[in-house]
Design an enzyme around this catalytic site. Structure first.
Site: not given
Lengths: 399, 348
Positions: A125, A242, A370-372
């Site tokens: 969460g 991980e 994200s990629n950004e």
């Protein structure tokens, strides 16, 4: 590569060849979710019993005490065997367990870790509707009342939350100061009064994610990990647990997935189409490079020479290459690829169902930073470029 | 074994020394150092010995050493004919030529046997004469001989550049950092040339040479992209518009991050290929990725430099032109994708 890791590789490979569920993708195509959960539970049980689910747990725990190099071998072999990913248990095995090992108390470890081995499902969460990339701005409240916290708010994009027994919750205990400072990390029982879950129907037809709503939910202070206000640091440990291993598995799977592209080319009679051949020839080195990046990144972790931004490069390059990969599959499959071939629960990224794969590829360019966000990290921490100025104010009435 | 290099610690140290020695020379000359300011040290400081196996009194660092040197030379846009020289030396080492050691002594002592950096069209006719053109032969004007092989790779030769039936002329490229020549052979008698190998032995050596050429071009490209990206970030940090450094604009930062990822991926792939069990099978992929990535980085870098990138006095264009040429060297720009795809499909 040492003799020991090669022995482990041979053992793992032999075990996987005997135990990997056959034809699991076919079985998971258009499957009811109950059937999916059954297959995941079954696969989880087998892996736990053989010790392959918990190589990263400390010595003394079943299957535990494996080095990073050994864990890497297991991930590589799972990819090679094209076994199902343990989507339902990943948060429990990695995020929950590693948080407890690194930041939990003995009492918390004794209370929760045996349950994880028995198949308790955990969800995360963290994200909220208005706290995605800007996670630290999250607003779910945890108010201290005696020896309890009272939780109110909403989480979203929580993988498999509809099946979860427990939740790793990051909530706000303090609104003053910098956003990161007021967060607290809690372990929440999903069966508590006031918790409701609503699955999110995805563009692929699957519903792997859910929203969680909290309405005056009580959490004991015994279920707080770390100090009040130290939640951000604990969450970093969760997210780091991980790092690298998943990308080794994913990049290896992508390399094996190239044979599916070759199959689609044969099916569509495009093997001598030089335009397609060239696109394939441009893709293969990128797939190789993604594998090499993931491999060398993990070597850096093993030899303790990792630098800030290294992980971002691997993830960004993987996400970009995966998109090109599935876009090519989608292109080669032509009109055939547009006919609905069913959705697949727990699909990996390359299934040969290319339009589905194309949609699923956004998982890796959006989730987990994200990629950004990765580009910001690379630019700021590796290339030393400055952050954006932070003096922007929303207009009156906006939040 | 060390994780960093994949080679033994002793040769790892040798490698570090070698790399440092190249760095020092390149730092001394600056970008685009005069050709003989780099060529002379590469002879005197023993860089050429890198490709020679230990049993022939070389350093025996093989591909790993060559890669480290090419990468550093690429950063400095070196014009020295180090690449063709190492190809010729390697061909000699692999050959069974009877006076191999005296040849090696001459070559590591500074006599240049150059080589074509692109595929030519040399053929042997029925009367055992050689015809055709060797293309992209670097620094032929200061070389005594050129390494050459026929199209079918059945003849591997060292051909003297001063003989009748042979002409060479400079072919000025847009890339100003290296000098290339066409070498035309017109009914050159095979019997008068130095033959290093023929038949299947020649084929094997040529396969090896093509892979080495690919790896060297890949390393050159990784070096070039690394230096150029650093220069571009530097420019963005320095240049101020709208009262802030350009480096603060996210639109530009993200493009730099993508360039960093491209460069890191090329380097990782090259490293992985060089240390794999069968490096030759990965050479085309490593070359293609590194050279196309360098070209992309160069294309972006000029844009990010803005107007000054169009000025001849600024080195930005030198990187761009070298990057564009590198794509077409070796087996030829458009050939690689086809070769890689066909090799893959054959294996499935």
């Amino acid at each position: 590569m040492t003799a020991e890791t090669e022995t482990l590789r041979a053992e793992t490979r032999a075990w996987l060849s005997r135990n990997t569920p056959a034809e699991w993708r076919q079985a998971m195509t258009n499957a009811e979710q109950e059937r999916f959960v059954e297959v995941q539970k079954d696969w989880f049980g087998k892996l736990v019993e053989a010790g392959y689910a918990t190589p990263h747990w400390p010595e003394g725990w079943p299957g535990g005490g494996r080095s990073l190099a050994e864990q890497k071998v297991i991930f590589e072999e799972v990819a090679r065997a094209d076994a199902p990913r343990l989507i339902l248990y990943f948060v429990a095995l990695y995020h929950a367990a590693c948080t407890l090992f690194e930041c939990g108390s003995d009492a918390q470890r004794d209370k929760y870790l045996p349950g994880i081995l028995k198949g308790e499902i955990w969800c995360q969460g963290f994200s909220e509707p208005n706290a995605g990339s800007d996670l630290a701005s999250l607003k779910t409240r945890a108010e201290r009342k005696g020896d309890k916290y009272i939780i109110n708010g909403q989480k979203t994009w929580s993988t498999m939350a509809q099946y979860a027994d427990r939740c790793l919750l990051l909530a706000r205990t303090d609104k003053s100061g910098v956003p990161q400072a007021g967060l607290t990390y809690l372990l929440l029982d999903m069966k508590s009064k006031g918790v409701s879950v609503r699955p999110i129907s995805q563009i692929t037809g699957d519903d792997e994610f859910a929203e969680i709503f909290f309405d005056d939910v009580e959490v004991s202070i015994d279920d707080r990990v770390g100090e009040e206000g130290a939640g951000w640091a604990v969450a970093q440990a969760t997210l780091a647990s991980e790092r690298g291993l998943t990308l080794v598995e994913l990049t290896q799977r992508m390399r094996y997935g190239l044979s599916m592209l070759a199959q689609t080319m044969k099916d569509q009679q495009r093997t001598s189409d030089s335009a397609i051949l060239r696109d394939l020839g441009a893709l293969i080195p990128k797939v190789d490079a993604a594998c090499a990046l993931a491999d060398q990144y993990l070597q850096k972790r093993i030899s303790d020479t990792e630098q800030a931004g290294d992980a971002s490069i691997v993830k960004l390059y993987y996400a970009q290459t995966l998109r090109e990969f599935v876009a090519l599959g989608q292109r080669i499959s032509g009109l055939e690829g547009q006919y609905h071939a069913g959705f697949m629960r727990g699909a990996t990224q390359e299934t040969g169902n290319w339009t589905l794969d194309f949609m699923n590829s956004y998982n890796w360019s959006i989730a987990g930073g994200s990629n950004e966000i990765q580009r910001n990290i690379i630019a700021e921490r590796m290339l030393g470029m400055p952050r954006e100025p932070k003096n922007w104010q929303l207009a009156e009435g906006q939040s | 074994m060390s994780h960093q290099t994949g080679v033994s610690d002793e040769s790892g140290e040798l490698l570090t020394q070698l790399r440092d020695s190249v760095r020092q020379v390149i730092e001394g000359t600056g970008l685009l150092g005069a050709e003989d300011h780099i060529w002379k040290p590469s002879v005197e400081l023993g860089w050429l010995l890198n490709a020679v196996p230990e049993e022939l009194d070389g350093l025996g660092l093989g591909n790993t050493g060559t890669h480290a040197i090419h990468l550093e030379l690429g950063k400095g846009l070196s014009g020295a004919p180090y690449l063709p020289a190492t190809l010729a030396i390697d061909a000699l080492c692999q050959s069974t030529l009877s006076d191999k050691s005296s040849w090696l002594e001459r070559l590591t002592g500074g006599e240049l046997v150059t080589a074509p950096l692109a595929d030519g069209d040399l053929t042997l006719d029925d009367s055992q004469n050689l015809d055709g053109t060797l293309t992209a032969v670097q620094s032929a004007d200061i070389a005594s001989h050129v390494l050459a092989w026929t199209n079918n790779a059945e003849q591997l030769l060292i051909i003297a550049l001063d003989q009748s039936g042979l002409e060479w002329q400079e072919r000025k490229t847009w890339d100003e950092t290296r000098r290339f020549y066409d070498v035309n052979l017109n009914a050159l008698p095979l019997a008068k040339q130095t033959r290093l190998a023929q038949g299947s032995q020649a084929k094997d050596i040529v396969t090896r040479l093509l892979a080495q050429r690919d790896f060297a071009l890949a390393a050159d490209a990784v070096g070039g992209a690394t230096a150029l990206l650093a220069m571009t970030v530097d420019h963005l940090q320095t240049r101020v518009q709208f009262r802030r450094p350009l480096a603060m604009f996210q639109a530009l930062k993200h493009r730099c991050a993508d360039m960093k990822a491209l460069t890191a991926a090329s380097e990782a792939m090259l490293f992985d290929a060089l240390h794999s069990a069968a490096p030759e099978q990965k050479a085309t992929a490593a070359k293609h990725l590194a050279c196309t990535s360098f070209a992309k980085v160069a294309e972006e870098s000029l844009q990010l430099h803005g107007g000054i990138g169009m000025a001849a006095e600024h080195p930005c264009h030198l990187f761009l032109k070298r990057a564009l040429l590198n794509v077409h060297l070796g087996r030829g720009g458009d050939m690689y994708e086809q070769l890689i795809a066909e090799a893959f499909l054959t294996g499935t």
